[in-house]
Structure formats: C-alpha cells, structure tokens
Design a protein around this motif. Sequence first.
Motif, PDB file in Angstrom:
ATOM      1  N   THR A   1       5.807  -0.872 -12.543  1.00 30.87           N
ATOM      2  CA  THR A   1       5.559   0.375 -12.759  1.00 30.87           C
ATOM      3  C   THR A   1       4.887   0.205 -14.486  1.00 30.87           C
ATOM      4  N   ALA A   2       4.024  -1.325 -14.194  1.00 29.80           N
ATOM      5  CA  ALA A   2       3.376  -1.164 -15.874  1.00 29.80           C
ATOM      6  C   ALA A   2       1.751   0.033 -15.582  1.00 29.80           C
ATOM      7  N   HIS A   3       1.390   0.869 -14.576  1.00 29.47           N
ATOM      8  CA  HIS A   3       0.686   1.661 -14.837  1.00 29.47           C
ATOM      9  C   HIS A   3       0.931   2.884 -14.965  1.00 29.47           C
ATOM     10  N   GLY A   4       2.250   3.151 -14.949  1.00 36.25           N
ATOM     11  CA  GLY A   4       3.314   4.544 -15.389  1.00 36.25           C
ATOM     12  C   GLY A   4       2.847   4.181 -17.334  1.00 36.25           C
ATOM     13  N   LYS A   5       2.697   5.450 -17.371  1.00 37.97           N
ATOM     14  CA  LYS A   5       1.632   6.064 -19.038  1.00 37.97           C
ATOM     15  C   LYS A   5       3.555   6.586 -19.706  1.00 37.97           C
ATOM     16  N   THR A   6       4.102   6.902 -19.536  1.00 38.42           N
ATOM     17  CA  THR A   6       5.259   7.400 -20.297  1.00 38.42           C
ATOM     18  C   THR A   6       6.757   6.441 -19.847  1.00 38.42           C
ATOM     19  N   PRO A   7       7.631   5.932 -20.347  1.00 37.09           N
ATOM     20  CA  PRO A   7       8.959   5.264 -19.847  1.00 37.09           C
ATOM     21  C   PRO A   7       9.650   6.271 -18.997  1.00 37.09           C
ATOM     22  N   GLU A   8       8.811   7.525 -19.072  1.00 33.77           N
ATOM     23  CA  GLU A   8      10.313   8.827 -18.139  1.00 33.77           C
ATOM     24  C   GLU A   8       9.203   7.817 -17.000  1.00 33.77           C
ATOM     25  N   ASP A   9       7.496   7.902 -17.226  1.00 32.04           N
ATOM     26  CA  ASP A   9       7.087   7.982 -15.318  1.00 32.04           C
ATOM     27  C   ASP A   9       6.965   7.238 -15.081  1.00 32.04           C
ATOM     28  N   LYS A  10       7.724   5.568 -15.510  1.00 28.85           N
ATOM     29  CA  LYS A  10       7.982   4.521 -15.616  1.00 28.85           C
ATOM     30  C   LYS A  10       9.469   4.603 -14.763  1.00 28.85           C
ATOM     31  N   LYS A  11      10.023   5.434 -15.102  1.00 29.79           N
ATOM     32  CA  LYS A  11      11.458   5.480 -14.591  1.00 29.79           C
ATOM     33  C   LYS A  11      11.423   6.308 -13.146  1.00 29.79           C
ATOM     34  N   LYS A  12      10.720   7.579 -13.023  1.00 27.03           N
ATOM     35  CA  LYS A  12      10.316   7.987 -11.522  1.00 27.03           C
ATOM     36  C   LYS A  12      10.150   6.833 -10.774  1.00 27.03           C
ATOM     37  N   MET A  13       9.095   5.624 -10.840  1.00 27.53           N
ATOM     38  CA  MET A  13       8.766   5.018 -10.156  1.00 27.53           C
ATOM     39  C   MET A  13       9.942   3.909  -9.217  1.00 27.53           C
ATOM     40  N   LEU A  14      10.756   3.845 -10.284  1.00 27.23           N
ATOM     41  CA  LEU A  14      11.919   3.055 -10.435  1.00 27.23           C
ATOM     42  C   LEU A  14      12.933   3.666  -8.476  1.00 27.23           C
ATOM     43  N   ARG A  15      12.287   3.931  -7.124  1.00 25.18           N
ATOM     44  CA  ARG A  15      12.636   4.325  -6.320  1.00 25.18           C
ATOM     45  C   ARG A  15      13.138   3.938  -5.098  1.00 25.18           C
ATOM     46  N   VAL A  16      14.169   4.741  -4.551  1.00 27.67           N
ATOM     47  CA  VAL A  16      13.548   3.985  -2.963  1.00 27.67           C
ATOM     48  C   VAL A  16      12.486   5.072  -2.159  1.00 27.67           C
TER      49      VAL A  16
ATOM     50  N   TYR B   1       0.645  -0.583   0.065  1.00 30.61           N
ATOM     51  CA  TYR B   1      -0.592   0.159  -0.509  1.00 30.61           C
ATOM     52  C   TYR B   1       1.070   0.975   0.217  1.00 30.61           C
ATOM     53  N   THR B   2       2.108   0.994   0.981  1.00 26.91           N
ATOM     54  CA  THR B   2       3.028   2.383   1.060  1.00 26.91           C
ATOM     55  C   THR B   2       3.111   2.864  -0.585  1.00 26.91           C
ATOM     56  N   ARG B   3       4.109   1.453  -0.886  1.00 25.93           N
ATOM     57  CA  ARG B   3       4.878   1.644  -2.411  1.00 25.93           C
ATOM     58  C   ARG B   3       4.327   2.422  -3.353  1.00 25.93           C
ATOM     59  N   PHE B   4       2.872   1.717  -3.758  1.00 20.90           N
ATOM     60  CA  PHE B   4       1.526   2.393  -4.008  1.00 20.90           C
ATOM     61  C   PHE B   4       1.001   3.689  -3.832  1.00 20.90           C
ATOM     62  N   THR B   5       1.083   4.298  -3.117  1.00 20.26           N
ATOM     63  CA  THR B   5       0.658   5.737  -2.550  1.00 20.26           C
ATOM     64  C   THR B   5       1.535   6.393  -2.608  1.00 20.26           C
ATOM     65  N   ARG B   6       2.833   6.001  -2.354  1.00 26.28           N
ATOM     66  CA  ARG B   6       4.089   7.069  -3.241  1.00 26.28           C
ATOM     67  C   ARG B   6       4.485   6.728  -4.315  1.00 26.28           C
ATOM     68  N   LYS B   7       4.216   5.503  -5.345  1.00 27.93           N
ATOM     69  CA  LYS B   7       4.472   5.655  -6.667  1.00 27.93           C
ATOM     70  C   LYS B   7       6.412   5.640  -6.462  1.00 27.93           C
ATOM     71  N   ALA B   8       6.462   4.032  -5.852  1.00 30.27           N
ATOM     72  CA  ALA B   8       8.341   3.932  -5.502  1.00 30.27           C
ATOM     73  C   ALA B   8       8.442   2.738  -5.464  1.00 30.27           C
ATOM     74  N   PHE B   9       8.611   2.301  -6.424  1.00 31.69           N
ATOM     75  CA  PHE B   9       8.839   0.400  -7.079  1.00 31.69           C
ATOM     76  C   PHE B   9      10.219   0.239  -6.474  1.00 31.69           C
ATOM     77  N   ALA B  10      10.287  -1.153  -6.174  1.00 30.19           N
ATOM     78  CA  ALA B  10      11.737  -1.615  -6.625  1.00 30.19           C
ATOM     79  C   ALA B  10      11.609  -2.776  -8.333  1.00 30.19           C
ATOM     80  N   ASN B  11      10.755  -2.866  -8.586  1.00 24.04           N
ATOM     81  CA  ASN B  11      10.780  -3.323  -9.261  1.00 24.04           C
ATOM     82  C   ASN B  11      10.150  -2.741 -11.260  1.00 24.04           C
ATOM     83  N   PRO B  12      11.289  -3.370 -11.727  1.00 20.09           N
ATOM     84  CA  PRO B  12      10.581  -2.093 -13.241  1.00 20.09           C
ATOM     85  C   PRO B  12       8.741  -3.149 -13.579  1.00 20.09           C
ATOM     86  N   GLU B  13       8.800  -4.009 -13.758  1.00 24.49           N
ATOM     87  CA  GLU B  13       7.118  -4.510 -13.656  1.00 24.49           C
ATOM     88  C   GLU B  13       6.108  -4.492 -12.960  1.00 24.49           C
TER      89      GLU B  13
END
Length: 152
Positions: free
Chosen positions: A47-62, A33-45
Amino acid sequence: MANLIEGEVLQAFATYATIVVLKMLLMAPMTGYTRFTRKAFANPEDTAHGKTPEDKKKMLRVDPDVERVRRCHQNDLENIIPFVIIGLLYALTGPDLSTALLHFRVFVGSRFCHTVAYVFTLPQPSRGASWMVGLISTLSMAYRVLSTVLVL
C-alpha cells in the motif's frame, strides 16, 4: 525410446503443455493488475502508494474480483500441473497422434473456456462443464498410461 522422444506426439505435447503453463503464469500478473485497479492489497508494504495512513488501511482488504482471479489461478494450478505430468507419461506410451492431439487440444480449450467463464462470471454450468471436460481428458490419458504400463 529415442523414437518417442523425437516423435510428433511428444512435440505436440510440448507445444500444448507450454501454452497452458504460459496461460497459468499469466494469471499472476492478472491478479496483480486486478489488485492494483481495485486498490485491494493483502500486505501492508503493497500500500506504499497510499497518501495517508487511512488510505493505506483502506487498501488492506479482500476484494471479490481479486479473489475470483486468485481462485481461477488456484484452479489452474490444481489442473494444469497434473495435465503436464500425466500428459508427458501419456506421450511416452506412444499413442496415435490424432488421439493425442484430441486429448491435448480438448484440455487446452477447456482451460481457456474455464478461465473466461471464471473471470467474466459466466453462469453455471459453463465453468463447471469446462472444468469437467479438462478433467475427463486428463483422466483418459491417465487410464492409457496405467493400462499400458501395468503388468498384473
């Protein structure tokens, strides 16, 4: 042995052990839940709900909030598993019910206090003190187990 298995102490242990194991299990969805609400994921897969590659890249963070929940969960794993093992052995030594209940309740209360202190960033020594109370409870049960079963 049959009396111990059917006894009130083992039933009490089963109840309190189940409570803390369920609490520990609920930390995983809390992390998600915390990952989803903060949009902070550990794995590229993830980030599927990200719209653009840049959005997906921003979601791969600590994220510090995600890491706080993860560390709380890790601390549960480090403390609840020993409690379950030692608590079961302790219950099998035939302790007095009131003493056993004190050990079990103190440990369970300390874990809930620890989680609240950790997740809501309460000032120290609240988290450290609650951890120490739980550890002392587990060590006390371990002492009883060793002093009951050791034959020197």
